[in-house]
Design an enzyme around this catalytic site. Sequence first.
Site, PDB file in Angstrom:
ATOM      1  N   GLU A 244       0.890  -1.179   0.000  1.00 38.54           N
ATOM      2  CA  GLU A 244       0.000   0.000   0.000  1.00 38.54           C
ATOM      3  C   GLU A 244       0.918   1.214   0.000  1.00 38.54           C
ATOM      4  OE1 GLU A 244      -3.060  -0.875  -0.264  1.00 38.54           O
ATOM      5  OE2 GLU A 244      -2.736  -2.957   0.309  1.00 38.54           O
ATOM      6  N   CYS A 278      -2.106   9.267   2.863  1.00 37.85           N
ATOM      7  CA  CYS A 278      -1.822   8.697   1.532  1.00 37.85           C
ATOM      8  C   CYS A 278      -2.926   9.064   0.551  1.00 37.85           C
ATOM      9  CB  CYS A 278      -1.664   7.187   1.627  1.00 37.85           C
ATOM     10  SG  CYS A 278      -3.078   6.362   2.359  1.00 37.85           S
TER      11      CYS A 278
HETATM   12  P1  NAD Z   1       8.722   4.881   4.191  1.00 39.74           P
HETATM   13  O1  NAD Z   1       8.638   4.101   2.935  1.00 39.74           O
HETATM   14  O2  NAD Z   1       9.883   5.796   4.384  1.00 39.74           O
HETATM   15  O3  NAD Z   1       8.751   3.905   5.453  1.00 39.74           O
HETATM   16  C1  NAD Z   1       7.742   2.953   5.676  1.00 39.74           C
HETATM   17  C2  NAD Z   1       8.288   1.830   6.538  1.00 39.74           C
HETATM   18  O4  NAD Z   1       9.319   1.150   5.820  1.00 39.74           O
HETATM   19  C3  NAD Z   1       8.917   2.298   7.853  1.00 39.74           C
HETATM   20  O5  NAD Z   1       8.520   1.422   8.870  1.00 39.74           O
HETATM   21  C4  NAD Z   1      10.414   2.179   7.578  1.00 39.74           C
HETATM   22  O6  NAD Z   1      11.184   1.915   8.731  1.00 39.74           O
HETATM   23  C5  NAD Z   1      10.482   1.001   6.630  1.00 39.74           C
HETATM   24  N1  NAD Z   1      11.668   1.005   5.739  1.00 39.74           N
HETATM   25  C6  NAD Z   1      12.412   2.065   5.353  1.00 39.74           C
HETATM   26  N2  NAD Z   1      13.372   1.653   4.477  1.00 39.74           N
HETATM   27  C7  NAD Z   1      13.222   0.324   4.330  1.00 39.74           C
HETATM   28  C8  NAD Z   1      13.886  -0.653   3.536  1.00 39.74           C
HETATM   29  N3  NAD Z   1      14.908  -0.342   2.728  1.00 39.74           N
HETATM   30  N4  NAD Z   1      13.454  -1.927   3.598  1.00 39.74           N
HETATM   31  C9  NAD Z   1      12.410  -2.254   4.391  1.00 39.74           C
HETATM   32  N5  NAD Z   1      11.738  -1.364   5.148  1.00 39.74           N
HETATM   33  C10 NAD Z   1      12.128  -0.095   5.115  1.00 39.74           C
HETATM   34  O7  NAD Z   1       7.343   5.657   4.316  1.00 39.74           O
HETATM   35  P2  NAD Z   1       6.915   6.712   5.424  1.00 39.74           P
HETATM   36  O8  NAD Z   1       7.655   7.984   5.189  1.00 39.74           O
HETATM   37  O9  NAD Z   1       6.972   6.085   6.759  1.00 39.74           O
HETATM   38  O10 NAD Z   1       5.354   6.907   5.078  1.00 39.74           O
HETATM   39  C11 NAD Z   1       4.895   7.815   4.137  1.00 39.74           C
HETATM   40  C12 NAD Z   1       4.496   7.092   2.868  1.00 39.74           C
HETATM   41  O11 NAD Z   1       3.554   6.080   3.150  1.00 39.74           O
HETATM   42  C13 NAD Z   1       3.819   8.012   1.859  1.00 39.74           C
HETATM   43  O12 NAD Z   1       4.323   7.759   0.573  1.00 39.74           O
HETATM   44  C14 NAD Z   1       2.349   7.603   1.951  1.00 39.74           C
HETATM   45  O13 NAD Z   1       1.596   7.877   0.796  1.00 39.74           O
HETATM   46  C15 NAD Z   1       2.467   6.148   2.228  1.00 39.74           C
HETATM   47  N6  NAD Z   1       1.240   5.615   2.828  1.00 39.74           N
HETATM   48  C16 NAD Z   1       0.454   4.814   2.067  1.00 39.74           C
HETATM   49  C17 NAD Z   1      -0.746   4.323   2.584  1.00 39.74           C
HETATM   50  C18 NAD Z   1      -1.652   3.435   1.761  1.00 39.74           C
HETATM   51  O14 NAD Z   1      -2.521   2.811   2.337  1.00 39.74           O
HETATM   52  N7  NAD Z   1      -1.493   3.370   0.458  1.00 39.74           N
HETATM   53  C19 NAD Z   1      -1.116   4.652   3.898  1.00 39.74           C
HETATM   54  C20 NAD Z   1      -0.278   5.468   4.645  1.00 39.74           C
HETATM   55  C21 NAD Z   1       0.901   5.945   4.099  1.00 39.74           C
END
Ligand code: NAD
Length: 509
Positions: A244, A278
């Site tokens: 997501e 999001c």
């Molecule tokens: P992010 O991708 O930076 O981090 C998300 C998670 O991934 C965190 O727990 C982080 O620790 C982990 N992570 C970071 N690097 C990683 C790697 N290389 N391998 C595995 N895990 C890793 O996102 P964010 O800044 O926490 O959240 C914002 C984003 O989330 C926005 O793009 C938003 O649109 C999206 N979002 C989507 C939904 C949806 O339902 N589609 C809902 C909420 C947020």
Amino acid sequence: MTATPDVELTEPFTGTGTITNPATGTEAGRVSWTDPADVARVAAGLRVAQREWEARGAKGRAKVLARFAVWLGQHRDEIERLLIAETGKSAVDAAQEVPLLLMIAAYYIKTMEQALAPETRPAALPFLAIKKVTVHYRPRAVVGIIAPWNYPVANALMDAIGALAAGCAVLLKPSERTPLTAELLLRGWLESGAPEVLALAQGARAVSEAVIDNSDYIQFTGSSATGAKVMERAARRLTPVSLELGGKDPMIVLEDADVDLAAHAAVWGAMFNAGQTCVSVERVYVLEPVYDQFVDAVVRDVASLKTGAGDGHNFGALIDESQVAVTERHVADALAKGARALTGGSRPAGAGSFYPPTVLVDVDHSMACMTEETFGPTLPIMKVATVDEAVRLANDSPYGLSASVFSGDVERAREVAVQLDCGAVNVNDVISNLMCTTAPMGGWKDSGMGARFGGADGLRKFCRQEAVVVPRTTVGAGGNYYSNSLRALKRMNGLLTKLALIGPRRAAK
Ligand code: NAD
């Protein structure tokens, strides 16, 4: 594909860490980071506990989930206080997370027994009715949930509830920016008498990778760039993923729309949670005849927003400096290319990572604010001449999460909706599809793979399907085995060909 965040988090994530309240800069709480080397042991413990959890059956698990839901309801104040301290949200924004979880839990508690029951499937063709086919839904042992920071409570559990209902154990990795509320939720799970089938892994990338390496399914919510990395890592062990991801959701306002309603929706949809949603309204296309009226109404609404964390405010802080930096970059880029900011547009002095709600006009698709995910409090509005132009621009994006269409004619809005390349469209509303747990919530293009919710699918995705095929009769059994004569086998294959061709012959006429 989206760029990686502007500011990398550099904390080492060993020992204990301090979480800062982004509205005040003071300490919100402390967390013990998980050693990545420890994750395999935690997952192994979950794997053992999961067997008994699965054996309780859907009815037994529903009871446990119901008790947990009651606990969540009773502890709303405590959860929201910590949530506000951890994120700098306004109280009205923070107050939306627990009710969303309760709605999800209530739906699954009501439907899980039926959704997970073995399903009898009809015979594919009449002559195959000698077999009785049943599909069983068997939970994957450990579901790894990797969550973002924007809704620390809702994101922690909105998928976990479904996975637990399905009979899986859940290994939850909250965002390293918001680890505190997850600790409280885990406490609630155990206090409500639930078994140890929910565990936390606290940390950043290294812990996340260990979660991927030790889970049987990965439910990831986060940015598109990280989603691709998660899928790559999961591919090493052929672990399935549901992603997501980010969005750049468009709103289209037709000339027959209720303009005030559309403006209220645009402002709430863009500014809710300080724009860090999001499915927030990230860009608006307005038909020329109502453009001026819409912009005036939006500016009026924004002017009445009260900024600040906690009680008495609508609009809270951004999570940290990195999110402020992205917003500042998008606004500066737009202004440099000829856009105008009708509200906000620059960061106020004072403590906390606040950025004012910023309405931008005279924007176009050469500007980052119209093409990249801002995830901040901007509302860029573009005038369009025709509905076709609005649809073309709305689809001109690498993302396809959701969208909204405003029109006085719901059928006309539906016609526009089905031309939009995205996972969900709300007519005369924004974000509301999130409450519709019977419908899938998933993104197209860079916005994701798979979906959450979607009725029974929302539970079955956490299961493996096992087909059990039982004979109804001994007649015809083993007719294709080598123990038959070559002549009998030839006759059998001829008969099968004839029977299988009855339908196609009829349909081909
Ligand atoms: P992010 O991708 O930076 O981090 C998300 C998670 O991934 C965190 O727990 C982080 O620790 C982990 N992570 C970071 N690097 C990683 C790697 N290389 N391998 C595995 N895990 C890793 O996102 P964010 O800044 O926490 O959240 C914002 C984003 O989330 C926005 O793009 C938003 O649109 C999206 N979002 C989507 C939904 C949806 O339902 N589609 C809902 C909420 C947020």
